[in-house]
Design a protein around this motif. Structure first.
Motif, short mmCIF file in Angstrom:
data_model
loop_
_atom_site.label_atom_id
_atom_site.label_comp_id
_atom_site.label_asym_id
_atom_site.label_seq_id
_atom_site.Cartn_x
_atom_site.Cartn_y
_atom_site.Cartn_z
N VAL A 1 13.94 6.60 9.30
CA VAL A 1 14.94 5.19 9.09
C VAL A 1 15.77 5.30 10.01
CG1 VAL A 1 16.78 4.39 7.44
CG2 VAL A 1 14.42 5.51 6.52
N ARG A 2 16.51 6.35 10.68
CA ARG A 2 17.60 6.28 11.56
C ARG A 2 17.15 5.85 12.91
NH1 ARG A 2 18.88 7.67 16.06
NH2 ARG A 2 16.83 8.98 16.19
N ARG B 1 13.71 10.98 3.53
CA ARG B 1 12.35 11.81 2.94
C ARG B 1 12.07 11.00 1.56
NH1 ARG B 1 8.40 14.90 4.18
NH2 ARG B 1 7.64 16.28 2.50
N LEU B 2 13.14 10.20 0.88
CA LEU B 2 12.64 9.54 -0.24
C LEU B 2 12.51 8.14 -0.10
CD1 LEU B 2 14.90 11.16 -2.69
CD2 LEU B 2 13.00 12.19 -1.92
N GLY B 3 13.20 7.61 0.94
CA GLY B 3 13.10 6.15 1.44
C GLY B 3 13.80 5.33 0.38
N MET B 4 14.78 6.00 -0.35
CA MET B 4 15.64 5.60 -1.12
C MET B 4 17.03 5.30 -0.75
SD MET B 4 14.11 7.05 -4.63
CE MET B 4 15.14 5.96 -5.73
N ALA B 5 17.97 4.39 -1.15
CA ALA B 5 19.32 4.19 -0.90
C ALA B 5 20.11 5.42 -1.34
CB ALA B 5 19.69 2.95 -1.00
N THR B 6 20.98 6.13 -0.66
CA THR B 6 21.70 7.14 -1.15
C THR B 6 22.52 6.80 -2.34
OG1 THR B 6 22.31 7.63 1.03
CG2 THR B 6 23.60 8.79 -0.46
N ARG B 7 22.96 5.42 -2.75
CA ARG B 7 23.89 5.20 -3.98
C ARG B 7 22.92 4.99 -4.99
NH1 ARG B 7 25.35 -0.16 -5.59
NH2 ARG B 7 27.34 0.01 -6.97
N ARG C 1 0.81 -1.28 -0.11
CA ARG C 1 0.01 -0.05 -0.08
C ARG C 1 0.98 1.27 0.02
NH1 ARG C 1 -5.27 -0.55 1.33
NH2 ARG C 1 -5.26 1.56 2.30
N GLY C 2 2.37 1.10 0.20
CA GLY C 2 3.06 2.15 0.10
C GLY C 2 3.24 2.95 1.50
N GLU C 3 2.63 2.51 2.42
CA GLU C 3 2.61 2.97 3.80
C GLU C 3 4.01 2.83 4.48
OE1 GLU C 3 -0.59 0.84 5.77
OE2 GLU C 3 -2.05 2.04 4.91
N VAL C 4 4.59 1.94 4.02
CA VAL C 4 6.22 1.46 4.66
C VAL C 4 6.98 1.43 3.33
CG1 VAL C 4 7.42 -0.18 5.69
CG2 VAL C 4 5.33 0.53 6.82
N SER C 5 7.84 2.06 3.52
CA SER C 5 9.21 2.04 2.29
C SER C 5 9.88 0.65 2.38
CB SER C 5 10.14 3.03 2.10
OG SER C 5 10.86 2.78 3.44
#
Length: 558
Positions: free
Chosen positions: A158-159, A338-344, A126-130
């Motif tokens: 995340v932290r 904010r984006l829920g994406m890995a930095t790399r 559902r996109g509620e949790v990345s």
């Protein structure tokens, strides 16, 4: 960077892409500010606008990856990749979808793990949790505890979530190991010895072992014979030279926690609406490999469009430094929280977008599907204005893994000509190299330069392994050596272990070199002898392959 604004891509035909088209129309109106324009103009407005667009794009990108992971997991479990001509989902995703092998395997692993965690799986769908948060809580979100961890994942950063998981599990966590760059200037003789040691290490650890893994074996061999005390500072009474760039500062963690509290978890930026993952019937357990492949290719084409927007908007936000204005410790901190994406992941797309501004022909080739995302990344590293079209043609005429190996060989030849070692390695390998340098100095009872130390380390490996009894020469082993120990099926990244008779011996084929093709175990046993791979012609460079159950669509010259 060119001042010419790249034109938006042509609209997608499917109705499900309507949201993407609306975002793309708005995003491509934004462009990097020209050099004469002050970057401080309307910073607040720019920050809010870019954040709104980029976070929405990131949610859409994440939803697509959840769906793709489900399809990849289905292929992996039913030997579907081999039915399409590939030894595994890593090679399939890289060559067929333009998705990195490591990313594909990670998405499939997450999809499989979520099957035993229905509450977490539904929150991710559902996109509620990345996906990033889901990976963090997998070790602890089991049984009755699952509901509590899903609730925490919905609300915590995340932290904070990673810290809570570490406290619960009582361990340091499973963060990705950082990579560093090793750079050592060698003498021509030292470079030749290192090359010989690297070649020997390839025979020891496998033909497909990357160079950093071969360096690891070389250092381990030397340290086994010359043990040295561990050094906390990498030095030896101040005499050691650091050959690695320093790691990310430890104070970042404290800074992240402070900013998280100061800005109230960035509530002023507003909530981002979740995007539900598209779970089509073709990704269900009963679908055949061809149906799953068709749906995955459709999703991958959409993912390419989202990738381009992530790169474009991320480049703007990073070059303007707007993550500072929004209260984040670094651009990577913004990506993760904010984006829920890995930095790399984001950095790769930003780096490619910068190159695409300078190489519009490459952008055009990507949009026309002439080259995949993975091929474009490789081409972008080496192409310039005058050579872009040539590189695109080279990429079109070969597989992604073959193009990568070709570029790596060219890079290695350049390093050899410059007599240097320049390599990205995991931190543990960098630490091994530092220890090997100290051990070489201790064994010599003298201060040596890093180049002299590395030469002695290489000499030790050569002396140890060159003296090993040579394998008996057979037609099969000569064929494997001729093919550099690599599987010859187009798109395969595995090491070869068998020499296959193109014309079967039962049909009169012999052991002549032109009748032997090197294959990995999967392609030989499950592919050829399972009826899913057929090869005709003359080895090594005049072979024609028919791969997978759709023979008409999968005819590839080697």
């Amino acid at each position: 960077m060119n001042d010419v604004r790249p034109s938006p891509p042509a609209p997608l035909a499917t109705a499900s892409a309507a949201a993407l088209e609306a975002l793309a129309a708005e995003a491509w109106l934004l462009e990097p500010p020209p050099p004469h324009e002050r970057k401080g103009v309307l910073r607040d407005e720019a920050a809010f606008l870019l954040d709104r667009l980029l976070t929405t794009v990131a949610r859409g990108h994440g939803a697509l990856e959840v769906a793709i992971g489900r399809g990849l997991a289905a292929l992996a479990e039913r030997d579907g990749a081999m039915r399409l001509g590939f030894s595994g989902i890593g090679d399939y995703a890289r060559e067929r979808l333009g998705i990195g092998a490591g990313t594909a395997q990670k998405l499939a692993r997450l999809s499989r793990a979520l099957r035993d965690r229905p509450l977490l799986a539904e929150a991710v769908r559902r996109g509620e949790v990345s996906a990033r948060k889901a990976e963090s809580v997998l070790p602890v979100a089991r049984g009755e505890a699952q509901e509590r961890w899903v609730a925490l994942a919905r609300s915590e950063t995340v932290r904070a979530l990673a810290a809570a998981v570490r406290a619960e599990a009582g361990e340091a966590g499973a963060n990705e190991e950082p990579w560093e760059r090793v750079s050592v200037k060698l003498t021509p003789g030292g470079r030749a010895k290192l090359d010989e040691a690297m070649a020997l290490a390839g025979k020891v650890v496998g033909a497909t072992a990357p160079r950093w893994q071969r360096l690891e074996a070389i250092c381990q061999e030397f340290l086994g014979a010359h043990p040295v005390e561990a050094s906390s500072d990498g030095g030896d009474d101040g005499a050691s030279d650091s050959v690695l760039r320093g790691p990310v500062a430890d104070w970042l963690e404290a800074a992240k926690a402070g900013l998280e509290a100061e800005y109230g978890r960035w509530a002023f930026l507003g909530e981002v609406a979740p995007v539900e993952a598209e779970m089509s019937a073709e990704l269900d357990g009963g679908a055949d490999a061809m149906s799953v492949d068709a749906e995955l290719r459709r999703l991958a084409a959409m993912r390419d469009r989202w990738d381009e927007l992530v790169g474009h908007l991320g480049m703007l936000l990073k070059m303007l430094g707007l993550w500072r204005d929004m209260g984040f410790a670094s651009f990577g901190h913004y990506c993760e929280e904010r984006l829920g994406m890995a930095t790399r992941t984001v950095e790769q797309r930003v780096a490619l977008e910068r190159r695409l501004h300078a190489l519009p022909a490459l952008r055009k080739a990507m949009r026309e599907r002439r080259v995949s995302y993975e091929q474009a990344r490789l081409v972008a590293d080496v192409a310039d204005d005058s050579s872009t079209e040539d590189w695109i043609r080279r990429a079109e005429g070969t597989t992604c893994i073959a193009l990568r190996r070709e570029l790596e060989a060219e890079h290695e030849a350049q390093m050899c000509a410059r007599a240097e070692l320049d390599l990205r390695v995991p931190r543990r390998v960098g630490n091994l190299l530092e220890a090997a340098i100290r051990a070489a100095r201790a064994a010599a009872d003298a201060w040596l330069t890093p180049a002299e130390c590395l030469e002695r380390v290489a000499e030790h490996f050569i002396a140890t392994w060159k003296a090993a009894p040579a394998e008996r020469s057979t037609p099969q082993r000569r064929a494997l050596a001729r093919d550099c120990g690599l599987c010859q099926v187009p798109g395969c990244s595995r090491a070869a272990v068998h020499a296959h008779h193109v014309v079967y011996r039962s049909r009169g084929g012999g052991d002549e070199p032109e009748n032997l093709a090197s294959l990995c175990a999967a392609h030989h046993l499950r592919g050829v002898h399972g009826g899913l791979v057929d090869v005709r012609g003359v080895a090594p460079d005049r072979l024609t392959w028919r791969l997978g159950c759709d023979r008409r669509a999968r005819t590839l010259p080697h």
